[in-house]
Design a protein around this motif. Structure first.
Motif, PDB file in Angstrom:
ATOM      1  N   GLU A  52      54.132  94.537   2.786  1.00  0.00           N
ATOM      2  CA  GLU A  52      53.597  95.621   1.976  1.00  0.00           C
ATOM      3  C   GLU A  52      52.145  95.247   1.718  1.00  0.00           C
ATOM      4  OE1 GLU A  52      55.404  97.443  -1.586  1.00  0.00           O
ATOM      5  OE2 GLU A  52      57.126  96.240  -1.034  1.00  0.00           O
TER       6      GLU A  52
ATOM      7  N   SER B 192      55.883  95.609  -6.228  1.00  0.00           N
ATOM      8  CA  SER B 192      56.218  96.104  -4.904  1.00  0.00           C
ATOM      9  C   SER B 192      56.786  97.508  -5.013  1.00  0.00           C
ATOM     10  CB  SER B 192      57.240  95.170  -4.257  1.00  0.00           C
ATOM     11  OG  SER B 192      57.972  95.871  -3.297  1.00  0.00           O
ATOM     12  N   ARG B 193      56.227  98.381  -4.217  1.00  0.00           N
ATOM     13  CA  ARG B 193      56.703  99.760  -4.245  1.00  0.00           C
ATOM     14  C   ARG B 193      58.154  99.849  -3.791  1.00  0.00           C
ATOM     15  NH1 ARG B 193      52.002 101.234  -0.989  1.00  0.00           N
ATOM     16  NH2 ARG B 193      51.373  99.203  -1.744  1.00  0.00           N
ATOM     17  N   ALA B 194      58.467  99.095  -2.744  1.00  0.00           N
ATOM     18  CA  ALA B 194      59.823  99.155  -2.194  1.00  0.00           C
ATOM     19  C   ALA B 194      60.847  98.708  -3.241  1.00  0.00           C
ATOM     20  CB  ALA B 194      59.916  98.280  -0.957  1.00  0.00           C
ATOM     21  N   PHE B 195      60.488  97.639  -3.948  1.00  0.00           N
ATOM     22  CA  PHE B 195      61.398  97.117  -4.965  1.00  0.00           C
ATOM     23  C   PHE B 195      61.538  98.114  -6.118  1.00  0.00           C
ATOM     24  CE2 PHE B 195      62.847  93.998  -8.186  1.00  0.00           C
ATOM     25  CZ  PHE B 195      63.853  93.406  -7.463  1.00  0.00           C
TER      26      PHE B 195
END
Lengths: 167, 139
Positions: A104, B124-127
């Protein structure tokens, strides 16, 4: 080879470069340079292992890159699209890029081209088979695009290293 | 499903804590903080040999009037704590277990991100998306 190890190794390389250089442009350049050095070596290995002959036109080259080279070294087969009318420019679309599996991009590296090494590899490899090309990323899943797209533009044939008097 | 999800480092400082915005955030910080003692207790209660082959999921740590607190500890001593509304009786042990497993997988992906330095707070964007999806399902 284990794909996580590969991804993490590449990640470590890029982050180290980010620490060593102050701005992203320098990192991009450095990645391209490293890729170039890999490419000029890798082409020998590729030609020896794949048994492909000389390509007759750029379309054939595109096929070989996508279907044989990418498959052999990264285990993926990008699709070839967006041919320019003159047939000297095309795009490789990578549905998934094994280099960026866990990555990311942090906000302070918005101009970093994480996989720029690939551009260098392609440029270096094609230069060794007498093709000057321009390679760059135009879309990247890391930056929120839905696919990763590498644009390749044929510039010219390199003929200057033929010894005089031959052919 | 959950009202608060926290990730705690080996040294017991928070790496990530997030709760439903409608509620008093500080209260959850206290709840999670308190639960860490229970986690330690549970681990030390097991014999040395058992610690090596124990299950990562610790089960219900303690219930309060309004909430139930569940815990999960990885082999690297990173702790996940999840606070669930007690009125939500539909939630089975198995589901909690699979939520923790999801959380663990997601955490592993973050650790593999080359731009994340182990021990830092998690941004974190995903998290975030994953945690949000776990908290959404209740409402």
């Amino acid at each position: 080879m284990n794909s996580e190890l590969f991804t993490l190794t590449y990640g470590a390389l890029v982050t180290q470069l980010c620490k060593d250089y102050e701005n992203d442009d320098d990192v991009n350049k450095q990645l391209d340079k490293m890729g170039y050095n890999i490419g000029v070596r890798l082409i020998e290995d590729f030609l020896a292992r794949s048994n492909v002959g000389r390509c007759h036109d750029f379309r054939e080259t595109a096929d070989v890159i996508a279907k044989i080279a990418f498959k052999m070294y990264l285990g993926i087969t990008p699709s070839i699209t967006n041919w320019s009318p003159g047939g000297d420019e095309f795009s490789l679309i990578l549905e998934n890029n094994p280099l960026v599996d866990f990555v990311e991009l942090p906000d302070n590296h918005s101009t970093l081209i994480y996989s720029n090494l690939l551009c260098g590899v392609l440029r270096g490899a094609l230069e060794m088979v007498q093709m000057a090309v321009d390679v760059k990323f135009v879309q990247d899943t890391l930056k929120g695009d839905s696919v990763t797209e590498i644009r390749m533009k044929f510039i010219r044939r390199i003929e200057d290293n033929l010894p005089a008097g031959e052919e | 499903m959950a009202v608060c999800i926290a990730v705690i480092a080996k040294e017991n400082y928070p790496l990530y804590i997030r709760s439903v915005p409608t509620e008093n955030e500080l209260k959850f910080h206290y709840t999670v903080h308190t639960s860490l003692d229970v986690v330690d207790e549970k681990i030390s209660a097991m014999g040395k040999a058992l610690v090596d082959q124990r299950e990562l999921y610790l089960g219900l740590l303690y219930p309060t009037e309004d909430y139930k607190v569940y815990g999960y500890v990885t082999n690297s001593k990173v702790k996940f704590v999840m606070v669930v509304d007690s009125s939500n009786t539909a939630l089975r042990d198995n589901e909690i277990r699979s939520m923790f497993r999801k959380l663990h997988n997601s955490y592993t992906d973050i650790m593999c991100n080359p731009f994340y330095n182990p021990g830092d707070r998690i941004h974190s964007r995903a998290f975030d998306t994953m945690v949000n999806s776990m908290m959404m399902q209740v409402c």
